[in-house]
Design a protein around this motif. Structure first.
Motif, short mmCIF file in Angstrom:
data_model
loop_
_atom_site.label_atom_id
_atom_site.label_comp_id
_atom_site.label_asym_id
_atom_site.label_seq_id
_atom_site.Cartn_x
_atom_site.Cartn_y
_atom_site.Cartn_z
N UNK A 1 61.23 34.48 -14.38
CA UNK A 1 59.76 33.45 -13.86
C UNK A 1 58.50 34.50 -13.40
N UNK A 2 59.04 35.21 -12.69
CA UNK A 2 58.16 35.45 -11.54
C UNK A 2 58.63 37.67 -11.49
N UNK A 3 57.39 38.16 -12.84
CA UNK A 3 57.50 39.25 -13.46
C UNK A 3 57.28 40.04 -11.88
N UNK A 4 56.46 39.52 -11.06
CA UNK A 4 55.87 40.57 -9.96
C UNK A 4 56.62 40.26 -9.04
N UNK A 5 58.19 40.02 -9.12
CA UNK A 5 58.89 40.58 -7.77
C UNK A 5 59.34 42.43 -8.90
N UNK A 6 59.16 42.36 -10.05
CA UNK A 6 59.80 43.98 -10.48
C UNK A 6 58.88 44.79 -9.22
N UNK A 7 57.71 43.95 -9.29
CA UNK A 7 56.15 45.17 -8.33
C UNK A 7 56.33 45.02 -6.77
N UNK A 8 56.91 44.00 -6.72
CA UNK A 8 57.46 43.39 -5.55
C UNK A 8 58.28 44.95 -4.92
N UNK A 9 59.77 44.90 -5.52
CA UNK A 9 60.60 45.88 -5.65
C UNK A 9 59.58 47.34 -5.18
N UNK A 10 59.17 47.56 -6.32
CA UNK A 10 58.99 48.98 -6.84
C UNK A 10 58.02 49.37 -5.41
N UNK A 11 57.07 48.72 -5.09
CA UNK A 11 56.03 48.71 -4.27
C UNK A 11 56.88 48.98 -2.75
N UNK A 12 57.59 48.13 -2.33
CA UNK A 12 58.95 47.79 -0.94
C UNK A 12 59.80 49.77 -1.39
N UNK A 13 60.15 50.25 -2.56
CA UNK A 13 60.12 51.68 -2.46
C UNK A 13 59.04 52.36 -2.30
N UNK A 14 58.20 52.06 -2.91
CA UNK A 14 57.34 53.43 -2.26
C UNK A 14 57.29 53.31 -1.01
N UNK A 15 57.21 52.15 0.08
CA UNK A 15 56.75 52.51 0.81
C UNK A 15 58.39 53.07 1.63
N UNK A 16 59.18 52.51 1.32
CA UNK A 16 59.95 52.57 2.33
C UNK A 16 60.62 54.29 2.71
N UNK A 17 60.50 54.66 0.56
CA UNK A 17 59.79 56.69 0.92
C UNK A 17 59.02 56.73 1.76
N UNK A 18 57.76 56.72 1.53
CA UNK A 18 56.95 57.07 2.26
C UNK A 18 57.17 57.31 4.57
N UNK A 19 57.92 55.27 4.46
CA UNK A 19 57.72 55.48 6.23
C UNK A 19 58.96 56.87 6.70
N UNK A 20 59.76 56.87 4.96
CA UNK A 20 60.90 58.12 5.55
C UNK A 20 60.73 59.17 5.59
N UNK A 21 59.86 59.70 4.60
CA UNK A 21 59.53 61.36 4.17
C UNK A 21 58.02 61.64 6.02
N UNK A 22 57.41 60.34 6.22
CA UNK A 22 56.81 60.27 7.65
C UNK A 22 57.30 60.80 8.80
N UNK A 23 58.65 60.79 9.09
CA UNK A 23 59.11 60.67 10.34
C UNK A 23 58.70 59.77 11.07
N UNK A 24 58.43 60.98 12.26
CA UNK A 24 58.27 60.25 13.70
C UNK A 24 56.77 59.72 13.47
N UNK A 25 55.99 60.07 12.07
CA UNK A 25 54.06 60.39 11.75
C UNK A 25 54.29 58.93 11.34
N UNK A 26 52.55 58.33 11.80
CA UNK A 26 52.56 57.10 10.90
C UNK A 26 52.16 56.89 9.63
N UNK A 27 52.50 56.73 8.38
CA UNK A 27 52.79 56.78 7.18
C UNK A 27 51.40 56.52 7.09
#
Length: 99
Positions: free
Chosen positions: A31-57
């Motif tokens: 009923x809410x296909x945007x939930x899949x986009x939210x998940x995908x974007x969260x995964x991108x956020x998470x990866x960028x945060x991890x890759x940035x280490x102590x820097x602000x991504x």
């Protein structure tokens, strides 16, 4: 209550958001296909945060897209507390990032 820093919000919310963003795709994806986009974007956020280490991504693009697809984190009327909590936590992370 004082505003949390971006790193504090990440520490407090990312593990739960990982679970919640997966759960809402299963429970509400039909009923809410945007939930899949939210998940995908969260995964991108998470990866960028991890890759940035102590820097602000650089997460401006991801947060802009999240605000767009969630109508500024407006919680739909027909969803569960997990869905609502997901949007509330994402909104907090976004605000802390923008601060």
């Amino acid at each position: 209550m004082s505003e949390q820093t971006f790193n504090e919000v990440i520490t407090n919310h990312f593990e739960k958001l990982d679970l919640y963003t997966t759960a809402i795709t299963r429970a509400h994806g039909k009923n809410h296909p945007e939930a899949f986009e939210v998940r995908e974007l969260f995964e991108k956020l998470s990866k960028k945060v991890k890759d940035a280490g102590t820097n602000k991504p650089d997460l401006d693009g991801e947060f802009a897209q999240l605000r767009k697809i969630t109508n500024n984190y407006a919680i739909p009327g027909d969803v569960c507390k997990t869905y609502a909590g997901t949007y509330e936590m994402l909104s907090e992370v976004d605000k802390a990032y923008q601060a």
